[in-house]
Design an enzyme around this catalytic site. Structure first.
Site, short mmCIF file in Angstrom:
data_model
loop_
_atom_site.label_atom_id
_atom_site.label_comp_id
_atom_site.label_asym_id
_atom_site.label_seq_id
_atom_site.Cartn_x
_atom_site.Cartn_y
_atom_site.Cartn_z
N ASP A 195 0.74 -1.20 -0.04
CA ASP A 195 0.06 -0.16 -0.05
C ASP A 195 0.74 1.30 0.05
O ASP A 195 1.28 1.71 1.00
CB ASP A 195 -1.08 0.12 1.29
CG ASP A 195 -1.92 1.09 0.97
OD1 ASP A 195 -1.84 1.96 0.59
OD2 ASP A 195 -3.02 0.98 1.76
N HIS A 200 0.31 8.00 3.78
CA HIS A 200 0.89 7.35 4.89
C HIS A 200 2.52 7.60 5.08
O HIS A 200 3.03 7.01 5.92
CB HIS A 200 0.70 6.07 4.76
CG HIS A 200 -0.68 5.48 4.49
ND1 HIS A 200 -1.73 5.85 5.51
CD2 HIS A 200 -1.45 5.00 3.57
CE1 HIS A 200 -2.79 5.53 5.19
NE2 HIS A 200 -2.65 4.81 3.82
N ILE A 215 -0.56 9.44 8.21
CA ILE A 215 -1.48 8.69 9.23
C ILE A 215 -1.19 7.40 8.73
O ILE A 215 -0.73 6.85 7.98
CB ILE A 215 -3.19 9.10 9.11
CG1 ILE A 215 -3.46 8.70 7.47
CG2 ILE A 215 -3.21 10.24 9.45
CD1 ILE A 215 -4.99 8.83 7.27
N GLY A 218 -5.31 2.20 7.68
CA GLY A 218 -6.50 1.56 8.48
C GLY A 218 -6.39 0.09 8.58
O GLY A 218 -6.64 -0.42 9.76
#
Length: 293
Positions: A195, A200, A215, A218
């Site tokens: 990912d 991120h 961040i 998830g």
């Protein structure tokens, strides 16, 4: 970005997207387990099962199956899916559901069939739900998934709002509370699983999305919670996990401490939620898992 028309949305619902192919090795499975924080205790032989390839009872951590559809990320990062255009940095992972049909083999070539199951108009954005069926090249079913993606800024096209599934925890103290810190570099490690969303890793791209810093994925938080469940409810026997789902309610910043609260219910059902200790914010909600008794 322009709001899509109702006709565009109607045409996209049910659309089959390009078939996804994913080949993995035992090393990939180990890297994923490290990416979601395993092991919390490197001296615990049970926890080593998912990170040490010479373990006599090596097991691929079950939520590794979320990576079978990882190439969907590349499609979403293009800013156009099924003819609907949007700003990629306004995209958020809304919910993840995963059903495991069998323990995952140490290595495999996986074919995933992907379609747009639903698109809902949430006013401030659009909720797109993808359905994924994954099997080996020989046709052995491995996992089914539903991935909900919320795209801010393209709502208001006049579509159905859709029902919101609510799975609140019981109105009593949790049976188990698991606390575990993420690393400040956790997102940089997890992104090696495939990912590569710059949200991120790149502070400038995170700022475009409205965050003061990159961040955590998830799905990394999802993996941390799954580890807590398997550790406390399955004696680290990952083969007992049959399904897991959660709503990504708020973001997590790498380095924060995750507190996962767990409630055991009859028939192998587990309710849980995960909070950021530092911000007292619930980050995973309406979460449930089912275990083999």
């Amino acid at each position: 970005m322009p709001t899509p028309s109702l006709e565009q949305v109607a045409a996209a619902i049910g659309m089959e997207l390009p078939t996804l192919r994913f080949r993995y090795s035992q090393r990939d499975a180990v890297l994923y387990a490290l990416g979601i924080g395993a092991p919390s205790d490197p001296l615990d032989a049970d926890e080593l099962r998912s990170v040490y390839e010479l373990s006599p009872d090596f097991q691929v951590f079950p939520t590794f199956a979320v990576l079978f559809s990882k190439d969907l990320i590349s499609q979403l990062m293009s800013g156009c899916i099924a003819g609907i255009q949007y700003e990629p940095m306004m995209l958020l992972h809304g919910e993840q559901e995963l059903d495991l049909h069998r323990p995952l083999p140490p290595s495999a070539s996986v074919i995933s069939r992907l379609r747009i199951a639903e698109i809902y108009d949430k006013g401030s954005g659009a909720l797109i739900i993808f359905a994924v069926e994954s099997a080996t090249e020989a046709g052995q079913k491995l996992a089914s998934a539903r991935i909900s993606v919320f795209i801010r800024g393209i709502g208001g096209f006049g579509g159905q709002r859709g029902e919101t599934v609510k799975l609140p925890p019981p109105a009593r103290p949790p049976d188990i509370v698991h606390e575990e810190a993420t690393r400040p570099s956790q997102a940089l490690l997890y992104r090696l699983t495939g990912d590569a969303n710059p949200l991120h890793a790149d502070p400038a791209m995170a700022a475009r999305g409205g965050y003061h810093a990159p961040i955590l994925h998830g799905l990394c938080t999802f993996g941390f919670a799954a580890r807590a469940l398997i550790n406390h409810c399955c004696a680290n026997d990952a083969s007992r996990l049959r399904s897991i789902r959660a709503r990504f309610r708020q973001h997590v910043f790498p380095g924060e401490t995750l507190i996962t609260e767990i409630w055991s219910l009859p028939a192998g059902e587990i309710r849980f939620q995960t909070r950021s200790k530092e911000r007292a914010a619930v980050v995973l909600s309406h979460a449930v898992a089912r275990l083999v008794e």
